[in-house]
Write a protein that holds these residues in place. Structure first.
Motif, PDB file in Angstrom:
ATOM      1  N   MET A 334       0.781  -1.098  -0.153  1.00  0.00           N
ATOM      2  CA  MET A 334      -0.063   0.090   0.003  1.00  0.00           C
ATOM      3  C   MET A 334       0.954   1.218   0.198  1.00  0.00           C
ATOM      4  SD  MET A 334      -3.011   0.913   2.676  1.00  0.00           S
ATOM      5  CE  MET A 334      -3.994  -0.793   2.349  1.00  0.00           C
ATOM      6  N   SER A 335       0.512   2.280  -1.056  1.00  0.00           N
ATOM      7  CA  SER A 335       1.514   3.367  -0.825  1.00  0.00           C
ATOM      8  C   SER A 335       0.911   4.354   0.230  1.00  0.00           C
ATOM      9  CB  SER A 335       1.010   4.177  -2.165  1.00  0.00           C
ATOM     10  OG  SER A 335      -0.235   4.526  -2.236  1.00  0.00           O
ATOM     11  N   LEU A 336       2.072   5.377   0.406  1.00  0.00           N
ATOM     12  CA  LEU A 336       1.763   6.253   1.775  1.00  0.00           C
ATOM     13  C   LEU A 336       0.441   6.917   1.656  1.00  0.00           C
ATOM     14  CD1 LEU A 336       4.647   5.732   2.033  1.00  0.00           C
ATOM     15  CD2 LEU A 336       5.280   7.740   2.722  1.00  0.00           C
ATOM     16  N   ALA A 337       0.082   7.364   0.354  1.00  0.00           N
ATOM     17  CA  ALA A 337      -1.143   7.967   0.109  1.00  0.00           C
ATOM     18  C   ALA A 337      -2.352   7.169   0.353  1.00  0.00           C
ATOM     19  CB  ALA A 337      -1.211   8.643  -1.146  1.00  0.00           C
ATOM     20  N   TYR A 339      -2.387   4.482   2.449  1.00  0.00           N
ATOM     21  CA  TYR A 339      -2.503   4.425   3.810  1.00  0.00           C
ATOM     22  C   TYR A 339      -3.414   5.597   4.613  1.00  0.00           C
ATOM     23  CZ  TYR A 339      -1.202   2.689   8.289  1.00  0.00           C
ATOM     24  OH  TYR A 339      -1.196   2.462   9.813  1.00  0.00           O
ATOM     25  N   ASP A 340      -2.892   6.842   4.127  1.00  0.00           N
ATOM     26  CA  ASP A 340      -3.358   8.079   4.724  1.00  0.00           C
ATOM     27  C   ASP A 340      -4.846   8.073   4.617  1.00  0.00           C
ATOM     28  OD1 ASP A 340      -1.150   9.139   5.841  1.00  0.00           O
ATOM     29  OD2 ASP A 340      -0.552  10.154   4.009  1.00  0.00           O
ATOM     30  N   GLN A 342      -6.883   5.641   3.792  1.00  0.00           N
ATOM     31  CA  GLN A 342      -7.733   4.524   4.237  1.00  0.00           C
ATOM     32  C   GLN A 342      -7.836   4.433   5.708  1.00  0.00           C
ATOM     33  OE1 GLN A 342      -7.079   0.950   2.154  1.00  0.00           O
ATOM     34  NE2 GLN A 342      -8.354  -0.334   3.791  1.00  0.00           N
ATOM     35  N   TYR A 343      -6.546   4.683   6.488  1.00  0.00           N
ATOM     36  CA  TYR A 343      -6.458   4.751   7.776  1.00  0.00           C
ATOM     37  C   TYR A 343      -6.385   5.997   8.519  1.00  0.00           C
ATOM     38  CZ  TYR A 343      -6.196  -0.215   6.685  1.00  0.00           C
ATOM     39  OH  TYR A 343      -6.571  -1.415   6.436  1.00  0.00           O
ATOM     40  N   ALA A 344      -5.078   6.612   8.089  1.00  0.00           N
ATOM     41  CA  ALA A 344      -4.762   7.772   8.830  1.00  0.00           C
ATOM     42  C   ALA A 344      -5.772   9.027   9.075  1.00  0.00           C
ATOM     43  CB  ALA A 344      -3.203   8.449   8.402  1.00  0.00           C
ATOM     44  N   SER A 345      -6.493   9.229   7.793  1.00  0.00           N
ATOM     45  CA  SER A 345      -7.300  10.357   7.913  1.00  0.00           C
ATOM     46  C   SER A 345      -8.460  10.179   8.613  1.00  0.00           C
ATOM     47  CB  SER A 345      -7.769  10.737   6.278  1.00  0.00           C
ATOM     48  OG  SER A 345      -8.140   9.558   5.710  1.00  0.00           O
ATOM     49  N   SER A 364       0.728   7.562  12.872  1.00  0.00           N
ATOM     50  CA  SER A 364       0.140   8.336  13.994  1.00  0.00           C
ATOM     51  C   SER A 364      -0.380   7.539  15.125  1.00  0.00           C
ATOM     52  CB  SER A 364      -1.036   9.495  13.689  1.00  0.00           C
ATOM     53  OG  SER A 364      -2.015   8.817  13.196  1.00  0.00           O
ATOM     54  N   GLU A 365      -0.834   6.068  14.592  1.00  0.00           N
ATOM     55  CA  GLU A 365      -1.414   5.237  15.338  1.00  0.00           C
ATOM     56  C   GLU A 365      -0.745   3.818  15.185  1.00  0.00           C
ATOM     57  OE1 GLU A 365      -3.768   3.849  18.417  1.00  0.00           O
ATOM     58  OE2 GLU A 365      -3.625   5.940  17.925  1.00  0.00           O
TER      59      GLU A 365
END
Length: 637
Positions: A334-337, A339-340, A342-345, A364-365
């Motif tokens: 999974m790319s960083l974008a 991941y952000d 789907q999860y981080a945001s 962050s988690e």
């Protein structure tokens, strides 16, 4: 004669009460007749004396008195003392796996329990019984005089699956014999003993046909080759063998017929065109006296311990290549974008993976249900087992990492087979080989804390190290990246990568084929919430989740399922427990044994309390007879 419940004799008070009622009751009854003429004709009969009517009343009274008498005696439970008739009995019952052998329509264990029941039933009342289960020397009951309770507990006793040693049971019998040398000792088994002393051995076995599968193994490569043995424990036979291989979700079957001589172990081999499998089983397709040893199952260790990893990276080429050589690894990239998004945001974190790898990214988690790796972390991470002191530290030219010289078992495992630049190779403690260390041109200066170990360092600063997150998950930190090092071309990196995979995601089960009675170690991760083991019979055992490994003993034949719960993510593993070959033998002669001491036959006073059944029966009969008699008299009125 004595009474167990003497208060029951208070019922005899009913006898004088019946007599008083008989004396004072009115002997005459008023009857209505249809005409004066009939009454006049009957006067001549009334003037005559009728002694039979008086006798009838006395018979009724006698029946009532006898009914009360016998009923009171039955309630009081009469007991007769039998001088010197009672004994102490110590019975050792063979509960080993061979007692599950079928003879006719029942197992040897059922036959053995019938023999024990015969001993108990023919013993005098008041005798004391001790029953010991041979194997784990469990005392099922001790010095028990209640025959009904003894027989009830005997009926609930079950045979084991594993081998049994008579030594512990003999030790328990010897202790009782030392206390009372008049104890009568019995050993009910399916084995023959050359000689025994102070113990009566009751052999319940007879010759029956039995064949067993044993010693399963395999070789994998371009094709899978399965090997094993088949043994006949009585007569020679041509045995049909069937191999069922599960591969790619499909079952492939192979068959052959093998001739096995009597009392002989014959090897066999199956060659398949398959290169991988999830599981395979070998079965003797013929009925015999012990069906439990006709099948053996092997589960693929690689399949049971599959690595399922999530890689978060914008340049996953090198790590994807490293995972490509791992046959039991499933990698999701999974790319960083992505991941952000789907999860981080959304403030969530992923789950369902055994390993999470972040390259050039600091989440962050932290995920809670698996190990976590970092390549070039970009900042401090809440809950991580390390912190970042400085930004990227540049090195003029290249710097060479120095591996740890720690001799701990953990570090030796991580550095196993790692090549050094000075020509030394750590290979199970031996020295050999020739290669180079990892070189770096920059790194993040990190500070691990808590439970950590430094694998490789540069000028005293940790560059590759392990740590532990706040959730208890294992962490591996590479304070550099592939761009800033030669890890991608280092001969030692791939070996280190494989070793760290085993460290981060240890094989929960090292072997999937065991023999009943073996002790198995479950290598559950330290952050596991629970570890449960389900037996073939459905019993569930909870093990202590620990990174050091939890142990349990295989007590049944069949497939065990181990379930590991990490943060709500369940992972299941299987292993097979085979029937012990030593218990497949239908006829066994063991060495002599004896109990030390001299047998005496000094019984003690027993009790005979079966008469209360007779009293109760007589009371019921007399009450019934009295009721019938009274009814007949009523009809004659």
């Amino acid at each position: 004669m004595s009474f167990l419940y003497p208060l029951g004799l208070l019922g005899l008070i009913g006898i004088p009460i019946l007599i008083i009622i008989y004396i004072i009751k009115n002997k005459y009854t008023e009857q209505t007749v249809s005409s004066t003429y009939i009454w006049t004709l009957s006067e001549r009969f009334l003037k005559r004396k009728n002694p039979i009517s008086k006798i009838a009343g006395i018979i009724s009274l006698i029946l009532q008195i006898l009914a009360v008498l016998f009923l009171s005696f039955g309630i009081a439970h009469p007991v007769f003392t039998m001088h010197g008739a009672a004994n102490r009995y110590c019975i050792a019952l063979d509960c080993s796996g061979s007692m599950r052998t079928v003879q006719g329509d029942e197992t040897r264990f059922d036959i053995a329990k019938d023999r024990v029941e015969e001993i108990i039933n023919r013993a005098a009342g008041g005798s004391a019984f001790t029953l010991i289960c041979v194997g784990d020397a469990t005392t099922i009951y001790e010095e028990t005089t209640d025959k009904d309770r003894v027989l009830s507990m005997l009926s609930q006793t079950q045979a084991d699956y594993s081998p049994a040693s008579v030594d512990n049971a003999l030790s328990a019998m010897q202790t009782l014999f030392n206390t009372d040398s008049s104890t009568l000792n019995y050993f009910v088994t399916d084995k023959t003993y050359e000689e025994c002393s102070n113990v009566e051995v009751i052999d319940v076995s007879k010759y029956v046909d039995n064949f067993a599968v044993g010693s399963l193994s395999y070789e994998s490569g371009e094709k899978i080759v399965v090997r094993g043995t088949v043994t006949s424990y009585k007569s020679a036979a041509e045995l049909p063998l069937r191999l069922d291989v599960v591969s790619g979700g499909q079952t492939y079957t192979y068959e052959q017929t093998l001739y096995v001589a009597d009392y002989h172990e014959e090897p066999f081999e199956f060659s398949t065109e398959l290169s991988s499998f999830e599981s395979f089983s070998v079965t003797i397709a013929r009925d015999d006296a012990q069906p439990l040893d006709n099948t053996g199952i092997v589960y693929s260790v690689e399949t049971e311990n599959t690595y399922r990893a999530l890689l978060v990276s914008d340049e996953p080429f090198f790590l994807r290549t490293a995972f490509g050589v791992m046959e039991n690894a499933e990698l999701t990239v999974m790319s960083l974008a992505e991941y952000d998004e789907q999860y981080a945001s959304s403030g969530r974190y992923p789950s369902g993976y055994g390993l999470y790898i972040y390259e050039g990214y600091s989440p962050s988690e932290l995920p809670r249900d698996g190990a976590v790796w970092f390549f070039g972390p970009q900042g401090n991470i809440p809950g991580a087992g390390f912190g970042i002191q400085d930004d990227n530290v540049e090195i003029e030219g290249y710097g060479t990492l120095e591996y740890s010289d720690s001799t701990t078992a953990e570090m030796r495992s991580i550095l196993n087979n790692i090549l050094y630049s000075d020509g030394d190779l750590i290979e199970g403690g031996t020295v050999a080989g020739d290669a180079k260390n990892i070189k770096i041109k920059s790194y993040m200066r990190c500070s691990p804390y808590g439970n950590y170990s430094v694998i490789a360092s540069y000028q005293g600063y940790p560059v590759i190290f392990t740590a532990e997150s706040a959730h208890g998950s294992r962490e591996v930190v590479f304070a550099t990246t592939f761009r800033d090092s030669d890890m991608a071309v280092s001969m030692g990196f791939l070996i280190l990568f494989r070793n760290l995979l085993q460290y981060s995601f240890p094989a929960v089960v090292d072997s999937t084929y065991h023999v009943c009675g073996d002790t198995v170690t479950v290598n559950a991760a330290g952050n596991a919430d629970s570890v449960t083991v389900s037996s073939p019979g459905g019993d569930v055992t909870y093990l202590a989740a620990s990174g050091a490994g939890a142990k349990f003993t295989l007590e049944e034949v069949g497939t065990y399922t181990i379930t590991v719960d990490v943060a709500g993510t369940l992972r299941s593993y299987r292993l097979y427990s085979a029937f012990p070959q030593t218990e497949s033998q239908t006829s066994v002669t063991e060495a002599s044994f004896s109990l030390a001491g001299e047998q005496t036959y000094e019984g003690y006073d027993g009790q005979y309390d079966e008469l209360w059944y007779i009293f109760a029966l007589l009371a019921v009969v007399l009450i019934a007879d009295w009721v019938v008699y009274c009814y007949e008299q009523y009809q004659l009125r």
